[in-house]
Design a protein around this motif. Sequence first.
Motif, short mmCIF file in Angstrom:
data_model
loop_
_atom_site.label_atom_id
_atom_site.label_comp_id
_atom_site.label_asym_id
_atom_site.label_seq_id
_atom_site.Cartn_x
_atom_site.Cartn_y
_atom_site.Cartn_z
N ARG A 104 0.83 -1.19 0.00
CA ARG A 104 0.00 0.00 0.00
C ARG A 104 0.88 1.25 0.00
O ARG A 104 1.61 1.51 0.96
N HIS A 105 0.81 2.00 -1.06
CA HIS A 105 1.57 3.24 -1.19
C HIS A 105 0.66 4.29 -1.82
O HIS A 105 -0.18 3.96 -2.67
N ALA A 106 0.84 5.53 -1.43
CA ALA A 106 -0.05 6.58 -1.90
C ALA A 106 0.74 7.77 -2.43
O ALA A 106 1.75 8.16 -1.84
N ILE A 107 0.27 8.31 -3.53
CA ILE A 107 0.76 9.58 -4.06
C ILE A 107 -0.36 10.60 -3.86
O ILE A 107 -1.49 10.39 -4.31
N VAL A 108 -0.03 11.68 -3.18
CA VAL A 108 -1.00 12.75 -2.95
C VAL A 108 -0.63 13.93 -3.83
O VAL A 108 0.52 14.38 -3.84
N ARG A 109 -1.63 14.44 -4.57
CA ARG A 109 -1.44 15.60 -5.43
C ARG A 109 -2.47 16.66 -5.04
O ARG A 109 -3.65 16.56 -5.35
N MET A 110 -2.00 17.67 -4.31
CA MET A 110 -2.84 18.79 -3.91
C MET A 110 -2.73 19.88 -4.97
O MET A 110 -1.63 20.21 -5.43
N VAL A 111 -3.87 20.44 -5.34
CA VAL A 111 -3.90 21.49 -6.35
C VAL A 111 -4.57 22.72 -5.74
O VAL A 111 -5.67 22.61 -5.17
N ARG A 112 -3.92 23.85 -5.86
CA ARG A 112 -4.52 25.07 -5.32
C ARG A 112 -4.14 26.26 -6.17
O ARG A 112 -3.15 26.23 -6.92
N VAL A 113 -4.93 27.30 -6.07
CA VAL A 113 -4.65 28.56 -6.75
C VAL A 113 -4.37 29.62 -5.68
O VAL A 113 -5.12 29.74 -4.70
N VAL A 114 -3.28 30.36 -5.84
CA VAL A 114 -2.89 31.36 -4.86
C VAL A 114 -3.13 32.79 -5.35
O VAL A 114 -3.09 33.74 -4.56
N ARG A 115 -3.35 32.95 -6.64
CA ARG A 115 -3.70 34.27 -7.19
C ARG A 115 -4.55 34.10 -8.43
O ARG A 115 -4.27 33.24 -9.27
N GLY A 116 -5.60 34.89 -8.55
CA GLY A 116 -6.42 34.89 -9.75
C GLY A 116 -7.23 33.62 -9.91
O GLY A 116 -7.74 33.04 -8.95
#
Length: 626
Positions: A104-116
Amino acid sequence: MAKRYPNISDHGVIGDLQTAALVSTDGTIDWFCSPRFDAPSIFGSLLDADKGGYFRVRPVGAEYVTRQLYLPDTAILITRFLTDGGVGEVIDFMPVAEGPATDRHAIVRMVRVVRGEMTFEGEIQPRFDYGRAPHKLEPSGPGAKFVSGDLTLTLHRVGDPIIHGDQRAGRVEVVDGGVRVTITLQAGELTGVMLESGDVEARQISEDELIETFLATRRYWRAWVDRSTYTGRWREMVARSAITLKLMTYAPTGALVAAPTTGLPEQVGGERNWDYRYTWIRDASFSVYALLSLGYSEEAEAFVSWLLDRIHEQVGADAAPLRIMYRVDGSADLDETILDELSGYRKSKPVRVGNGASDQLQLDIFGEAMDSIHLADTHGVELSHAGWMKVRSMLDWLCDHWDTPEEGIWETRGGPQKFTYGRFMSWVALDRGIRLAEAHGRPASFTRWMHERDRIYERIMETGFNHVRQAFVQHEGSDVLDASLLRMPLLGYVTSRDPMWMSTLEAIDEQLVSDSLVYRYDPSAAPDGLAGSEGTFTLCSFWYVDALARSGRLDEARLVFEKMLTYANHLGLYAEEIGLTGEQLGNFPQAFSHLALINAAVNLDYQLDHGSGYVEPVLRRGRRID
């Protein structure tokens, strides 16, 4: 914009201490093996853009530029996308799996916008077993499963498809057996996915859970870095190298892989493409010095324990008591095969899996193993009785075999020779064994060990030094220089001011050094059984720094070291080799390169702080002022 084959240097690495993934500067995971480093790839577009598979997250609808950095003192990678309309980030990491081996292994990909505002497209296209095995896409709860034989990838979604009450729900498409998601975010908004290897039910992950997973991973890495005792001049680069080495350590056994990749070429388009996802006795032994110099005694002890378990596992009355490499679990099935299905990185073929050098005899590994065991002993990691019995038997074997022709440190495929470095490291092995036995009153064949140690010393002085070249050379009867011999003064075989060594260093200056970059040897002068050429070896360049410093050329050593730091990629990572125009070549990142950087930094700090007590009267290459 995305490249079919990004530069080798255009990557960062994330991992969980059992496997690792490469993330390019355009937000693509183009290399990932699971459940461990040496398993078949699931994402492998780095070796075949069409068949290898990938996991890409990037902006769409606007031109962008990218920047990439690590969250300080962590293995959390941030890829930033900058457009006229906004700035967004993809934050990649793998939750740490420190315990027993797991699937069991996990890749986490967080996506965010910091401007606009920014629209992101995420596409997951797994290709199991190096792209050779088919898979099925199956819906699962709020996510999906990718199933191939007994392997499953499960996609968990973060948050609700309606983001903060706005009706900008993501669009989901099924494309070529994969999933593509398009979603628009505004400043302050966050989403993401978790891709888990394992047959579990897909679920919806809350933002709070996502953030807590991120914070836990950050706490782990910062706590680990805080254990470092290094306070020298190059803390940031040393810390990054230490984290990189930790990422390449298989936590269940303590074994260190040479690199998390296979097939990345030493010459683009050439055949020097090897599988480095294994544990070399040599590389991992060098890591003991680096780890102990930074205060990481637990990691050093784990490797020494792993090493002792390997001694005398070979079968056969006259078999060497150590192989040169193993899988991370200690097994030795490394048969080399060629993946004809893959086109290779920028058409660099063949793509190899396994390593045919695993059956070679390389005598230097006994010296590296014994030097690491002796060094660990001086830091309180002492051998048990059973451990000493294994060491004693290994040294008895070496007494009978140190004069055997072998393939040498560089694993050339041009036939066995009586390599000077192999003999020199055999001298180190016996010397360290004698010291250990004397220090602890252990039973040993003292008379025999001392006699053979002295024979090796005298043989090297008789046949390993070429009086025409005025230098120690690669092997008996040769006039070829070899950068591995830069370690002679470091390990005490010669003093750093011995005239024989000083003339050897001058010869290496003249033939193997190009500015700060050092070739390991000249293949045109010593055919190695392979076509094509190669770049300079980063490992050798850092060895050169230490040799310069020990020879009194401190200003030159520091300048060479600082120049070498400029060849790191944007994240402070190194491949195995550097081309003459500064490009990274070979598997990436390379443990050898990073442990050599740490050792050079620690040794150079010491020399600069304490002074060499000697001023070398050299302006450049043999020109002296009387």
